[in-house]
Design a protein around this motif. Structure first.
Motif, PDB file in Angstrom:
ATOM      1  N   MET A  96      40.715   3.464 -44.650  1.00 23.65           N
ATOM      2  CA  MET A  96      41.427   3.517 -43.433  1.00 23.65           C
ATOM      3  C   MET A  96      42.693   2.523 -43.758  1.00 23.65           C
ATOM      4  SD  MET A  96      39.852   1.620 -39.898  1.00 23.65           S
ATOM      5  CE  MET A  96      40.327   0.052 -39.815  1.00 23.65           C
ATOM      6  N   LEU A  97      42.574   1.334 -44.191  1.00 24.44           N
ATOM      7  CA  LEU A  97      43.780   0.670 -44.351  1.00 24.44           C
ATOM      8  C   LEU A  97      44.394   0.943 -45.644  1.00 24.44           C
ATOM      9  CD1 LEU A  97      43.078  -3.144 -42.986  1.00 24.44           C
ATOM     10  CD2 LEU A  97      44.801  -1.470 -42.062  1.00 24.44           C
ATOM     11  N   PHE A  98      43.638   0.791 -46.709  1.00 23.20           N
ATOM     12  CA  PHE A  98      44.138   0.781 -48.061  1.00 23.20           C
ATOM     13  C   PHE A  98      43.966   2.134 -48.620  1.00 23.20           C
ATOM     14  CE2 PHE A  98      44.664  -3.641 -47.507  1.00 23.20           C
ATOM     15  CZ  PHE A  98      43.425  -4.154 -47.017  1.00 23.20           C
ATOM     16  N   THR A  99      42.782   2.708 -48.198  1.00 21.39           N
ATOM     17  CA  THR A  99      42.336   3.746 -48.567  1.00 21.39           C
ATOM     18  C   THR A  99      40.963   4.339 -47.840  1.00 21.39           C
ATOM     19  OG1 THR A  99      40.892   4.784 -50.652  1.00 21.39           O
ATOM     20  CG2 THR A  99      40.719   2.608 -50.048  1.00 21.39           C
ATOM     21  N   GLN A 100      40.891   5.683 -48.053  1.00 26.79           N
ATOM     22  CA  GLN A 100      39.701   6.232 -47.362  1.00 26.79           C
ATOM     23  C   GLN A 100      38.228   5.691 -47.969  1.00 26.79           C
ATOM     24  OE1 GLN A 100      39.709   7.796 -44.432  1.00 26.79           O
ATOM     25  NE2 GLN A 100      41.807   7.645 -44.070  1.00 26.79           N
ATOM     26  N   ASP A 101      38.402   5.565 -49.020  1.00 24.08           N
ATOM     27  CA  ASP A 101      37.278   5.153 -49.845  1.00 24.08           C
ATOM     28  C   ASP A 101      36.549   3.643 -49.480  1.00 24.08           C
ATOM     29  OD1 ASP A 101      35.479   4.269 -51.935  1.00 24.08           O
ATOM     30  OD2 ASP A 101      36.503   4.916 -53.553  1.00 24.08           O
ATOM     31  N   ARG A 102      35.598   3.423 -48.730  1.00 25.81           N
ATOM     32  CA  ARG A 102      35.050   2.204 -48.461  1.00 25.81           C
ATOM     33  C   ARG A 102      34.835   1.123 -49.568  1.00 25.81           C
ATOM     34  NH1 ARG A 102      28.975   2.105 -45.858  1.00 25.81           N
ATOM     35  NH2 ARG A 102      28.277   2.127 -48.069  1.00 25.81           N
ATOM     36  N   THR A 103      34.373   1.700 -50.782  1.00 25.02           N
ATOM     37  CA  THR A 103      34.014   0.906 -51.694  1.00 25.02           C
ATOM     38  C   THR A 103      35.306   0.145 -52.462  1.00 25.02           C
ATOM     39  OG1 THR A 103      32.124   2.136 -52.306  1.00 25.02           O
ATOM     40  CG2 THR A 103      32.929   1.059 -53.981  1.00 25.02           C
ATOM     41  N   ARG A 104      36.338   1.058 -52.581  1.00 20.80           N
ATOM     42  CA  ARG A 104      37.405   0.481 -52.942  1.00 20.80           C
ATOM     43  C   ARG A 104      38.197  -0.812 -52.081  1.00 20.80           C
ATOM     44  NH1 ARG A 104      41.572   4.833 -54.712  1.00 20.80           N
ATOM     45  NH2 ARG A 104      42.885   2.848 -55.095  1.00 20.80           N
ATOM     46  N   THR A 105      38.057  -0.377 -50.637  1.00 24.91           N
ATOM     47  CA  THR A 105      38.631  -1.318 -49.818  1.00 24.91           C
ATOM     48  C   THR A 105      37.646  -2.534 -50.064  1.00 24.91           C
ATOM     49  OG1 THR A 105      39.157   0.592 -48.162  1.00 24.91           O
ATOM     50  CG2 THR A 105      38.950  -1.620 -47.050  1.00 24.91           C
ATOM     51  N   ARG A 106      36.377  -2.539 -49.815  1.00 26.65           N
ATOM     52  CA  ARG A 106      35.738  -3.622 -50.039  1.00 26.65           C
ATOM     53  C   ARG A 106      35.832  -4.355 -51.379  1.00 26.65           C
ATOM     54  NH1 ARG A 106      29.744  -1.833 -47.347  1.00 26.65           N
ATOM     55  NH2 ARG A 106      30.499  -1.284 -45.397  1.00 26.65           N
ATOM     56  N   GLN A 107      36.056  -3.655 -52.292  1.00 23.82           N
ATOM     57  CA  GLN A 107      36.172  -4.342 -53.593  1.00 23.82           C
ATOM     58  C   GLN A 107      37.577  -5.202 -53.536  1.00 23.82           C
ATOM     59  OE1 GLN A 107      35.842  -0.917 -56.187  1.00 23.82           O
ATOM     60  NE2 GLN A 107      33.825  -1.610 -56.738  1.00 23.82           N
ATOM     61  N   MET A 108      38.436  -4.567 -52.894  1.00 19.93           N
ATOM     62  CA  MET A 108      39.879  -5.304 -52.756  1.00 19.93           C
ATOM     63  C   MET A 108      39.768  -6.690 -52.246  1.00 19.93           C
ATOM     64  SD  MET A 108      43.438  -3.849 -51.222  1.00 19.93           S
ATOM     65  CE  MET A 108      44.925  -4.729 -51.931  1.00 19.93           C
ATOM     66  N   PHE A 109      38.854  -6.740 -51.069  1.00 18.97           N
ATOM     67  CA  PHE A 109      38.628  -7.950 -50.338  1.00 18.97           C
ATOM     68  C   PHE A 109      38.144  -8.844 -51.353  1.00 18.97           C
ATOM     69  CE2 PHE A 109      38.978  -5.397 -46.388  1.00 18.97           C
ATOM     70  CZ  PHE A 109      39.913  -6.254 -45.557  1.00 18.97           C
ATOM     71  N   ARG A 110      37.206  -8.492 -52.046  1.00 13.30           N
ATOM     72  CA  ARG A 110      36.236  -9.362 -52.737  1.00 13.30           C
ATOM     73  C   ARG A 110      37.236  -9.752 -54.149  1.00 13.30           C
ATOM     74  NH1 ARG A 110      30.747  -9.423 -53.044  1.00 13.30           N
ATOM     75  NH2 ARG A 110      30.724  -9.443 -55.379  1.00 13.30           N
ATOM     76  N   SER A 111      38.019  -8.956 -54.793  1.00  7.34           N
ATOM     77  CA  SER A 111      38.868  -9.234 -55.701  1.00  7.34           C
ATOM     78  C   SER A 111      39.903 -10.196 -55.396  1.00  7.34           C
ATOM     79  CB  SER A 111      39.344  -8.045 -56.702  1.00  7.34           C
ATOM     80  OG  SER A 111      40.325  -7.140 -55.696  1.00  7.34           O
ATOM     81  N   THR A 112      40.461  -9.749 -54.293  1.00  9.48           N
ATOM     82  CA  THR A 112      41.297 -10.710 -53.557  1.00  9.48           C
ATOM     83  C   THR A 112      41.187 -11.970 -53.374  1.00  9.48           C
ATOM     84  OG1 THR A 112      42.812  -8.998 -52.689  1.00  9.48           O
ATOM     85  CG2 THR A 112      42.943 -10.896 -51.620  1.00  9.48           C
ATOM     86  N   TRP A 113      39.750 -12.353 -52.691  1.00  9.41           N
ATOM     87  CA  TRP A 113      39.348 -13.693 -52.596  1.00  9.41           C
ATOM     88  C   TRP A 113      38.980 -14.373 -53.882  1.00  9.41           C
ATOM     89  CZ3 TRP A 113      39.832 -16.927 -49.477  1.00  9.41           C
ATOM     90  CH2 TRP A 113      38.630 -18.248 -49.276  1.00  9.41           C
ATOM     91  N   GLN A 114      38.469 -13.528 -55.013  1.00  8.93           N
ATOM     92  CA  GLN A 114      38.195 -14.123 -56.164  1.00  8.93           C
ATOM     93  C   GLN A 114      39.616 -14.639 -56.944  1.00  8.93           C
ATOM     94  OE1 GLN A 114      35.976 -11.052 -57.974  1.00  8.93           O
ATOM     95  NE2 GLN A 114      34.093 -11.506 -56.841  1.00  8.93           N
ATOM     96  N   LYS A 115      40.520 -13.845 -56.961  1.00 11.38           N
ATOM     97  CA  LYS A 115      42.018 -14.202 -57.313  1.00 11.38           C
ATOM     98  C   LYS A 115      42.481 -15.349 -56.572  1.00 11.38           C
ATOM     99  CE  LYS A 115      44.906 -10.844 -58.372  1.00 11.38           C
ATOM    100  NZ  LYS A 115      45.974  -9.912 -58.077  1.00 11.38           N
ATOM    101  N   HIS A 116      42.471 -15.516 -55.396  1.00 15.15           N
ATOM    102  CA  HIS A 116      42.846 -16.412 -54.602  1.00 15.15           C
ATOM    103  C   HIS A 116      41.917 -17.826 -54.832  1.00 15.15           C
ATOM    104  CE1 HIS A 116      44.227 -18.967 -51.190  1.00 15.15           C
ATOM    105  NE2 HIS A 116      43.006 -19.101 -50.936  1.00 15.15           N
ATOM    106  N   THR A 117      40.888 -17.733 -55.016  1.00 13.12           N
ATOM    107  CA  THR A 117      39.937 -18.978 -55.497  1.00 13.12           C
ATOM    108  C   THR A 117      40.468 -19.528 -56.924  1.00 13.12           C
ATOM    109  OG1 THR A 117      38.068 -17.805 -56.051  1.00 13.12           O
ATOM    110  CG2 THR A 117      38.293 -18.524 -53.779  1.00 13.12           C
ATOM    111  N   ARG A 118      40.601 -18.497 -57.724  1.00 10.02           N
ATOM    112  CA  ARG A 118      41.109 -18.952 -59.199  1.00 10.02           C
ATOM    113  C   ARG A 118      42.535 -19.323 -59.074  1.00 10.02           C
ATOM    114  NH1 ARG A 118      38.725 -13.878 -60.731  1.00 10.02           N
ATOM    115  NH2 ARG A 118      40.870 -13.018 -61.028  1.00 10.02           N
ATOM    116  N   GLY A 119      43.186 -19.297 -58.050  1.00 14.70           N
ATOM    117  CA  GLY A 119      44.626 -19.539 -58.126  1.00 14.70           C
ATOM    118  C   GLY A 119      45.628 -18.562 -58.855  1.00 14.70           C
ATOM    119  N   ASP A 120      45.120 -17.406 -59.079  1.00 15.32           N
ATOM    120  CA  ASP A 120      45.869 -16.398 -59.509  1.00 15.32           C
ATOM    121  C   ASP A 120      47.130 -15.844 -58.613  1.00 15.32           C
ATOM    122  OD1 ASP A 120      43.981 -16.441 -61.560  1.00 15.32           O
ATOM    123  OD2 ASP A 120      43.026 -14.416 -61.095  1.00 15.32           O
TER     124      ASP A 120
END
Length: 142
Positions: A1-25
Motif C-alpha cells: 500500500m504505502l511502500f509496496t503491495q507486499d505486506r511482508t516487506r512493508t512490515r519488515q520495513m517498520f521493524r528494520s527502521t525501528w531497529q536502525k533507529h534504536t541502534r542510532g544508525d
C-alpha cells in the motif's frame, strides 16, 4: 500500500527502521518519518523488536487487537495526504482540527479512523475511495 503491495516487506520495513533507529544508525528520509511515528507508539515497540513471526501474523478483529502495521501505515498515509493537500482541502481540515483539539496525535487518530473506513469500503465495493465523501466525513469532526 504505502511502500509496496507486499505486506511482508512493508512490515519488515517498520521493524528494520525501528531497529536502525534504536541502534542510532543513519536513516533515510522515509525511515526518519517512520521512526518518529514509532516513537509516538511505544505500545508497538516490543512487537517491532520481538519474534519475527509477527511479520506473517494475520491480525483480525476476532483477535481483539487492531493491526498495528495497518494503524502505522494509515498514520503515514494521512501525513502524506496532509503534506501534499491531496485530496484538496485536507490540510485545511487538519489545521482546523488541530486548533480545536490541540493534540496532533489525537487528531491523527480521529482522522485515520475515517481514512481506514473509507479505504475498507472502497476495497469492499471494488472502487476508488470517494474523496469528497471522505473530506465531508472529516469535516464532521469539526
Amino acid at each position: 500500500m504505502l511502500f509496496t503491495q507486499d505486506r511482508t516487506r512493508t512490515r519488515q520495513m517498520f521493524r528494520s527502521t525501528w531497529q536502525k533507529h534504536t541502534r542510532g544508525d543513519m536513516l533515510e528520509p522515509l525511515e526518519k518519518q517512520i521512526a518518529s511515528l514509532l516513537e509516538e507508539h511505544p505500545e508497538y515497540h516490543s512487537l517491532l523488536t520481538g519474534n519475527d513471526d509477527v511479520v506473517d501474523h494475520d491480525f483480525t478483529a476476532e483477535d481483539g487487537h487492531e493491526n498495528p502495521f495497518l494503524h502505522l501505515s494509515l498514520h503515514l498515509a494521512l501525513r502524506e495526504q496532509v503534506g501534499t493537500d491531496r485530496p484538496a482541502g485536507i490540510a485545511s481540515i487538519t489545521r482546523s482540527l488541530l486548533l480545536k483539539h490541540g493534540d496532533g496525535h489525537k487528531v491523527e487518530h480521529m482522522m485515520i479512523e475515517r481514512l481506514g473506513l473509507f479505504l475498507w469500503e472502497a476495497q469492499r465495493q471494488s472502487r476508488a475511495p470517494d474523496e469528497q465523501a471522505y473530506l465531508a466525513s472529516l469535516r464532521e469532526l469539526l
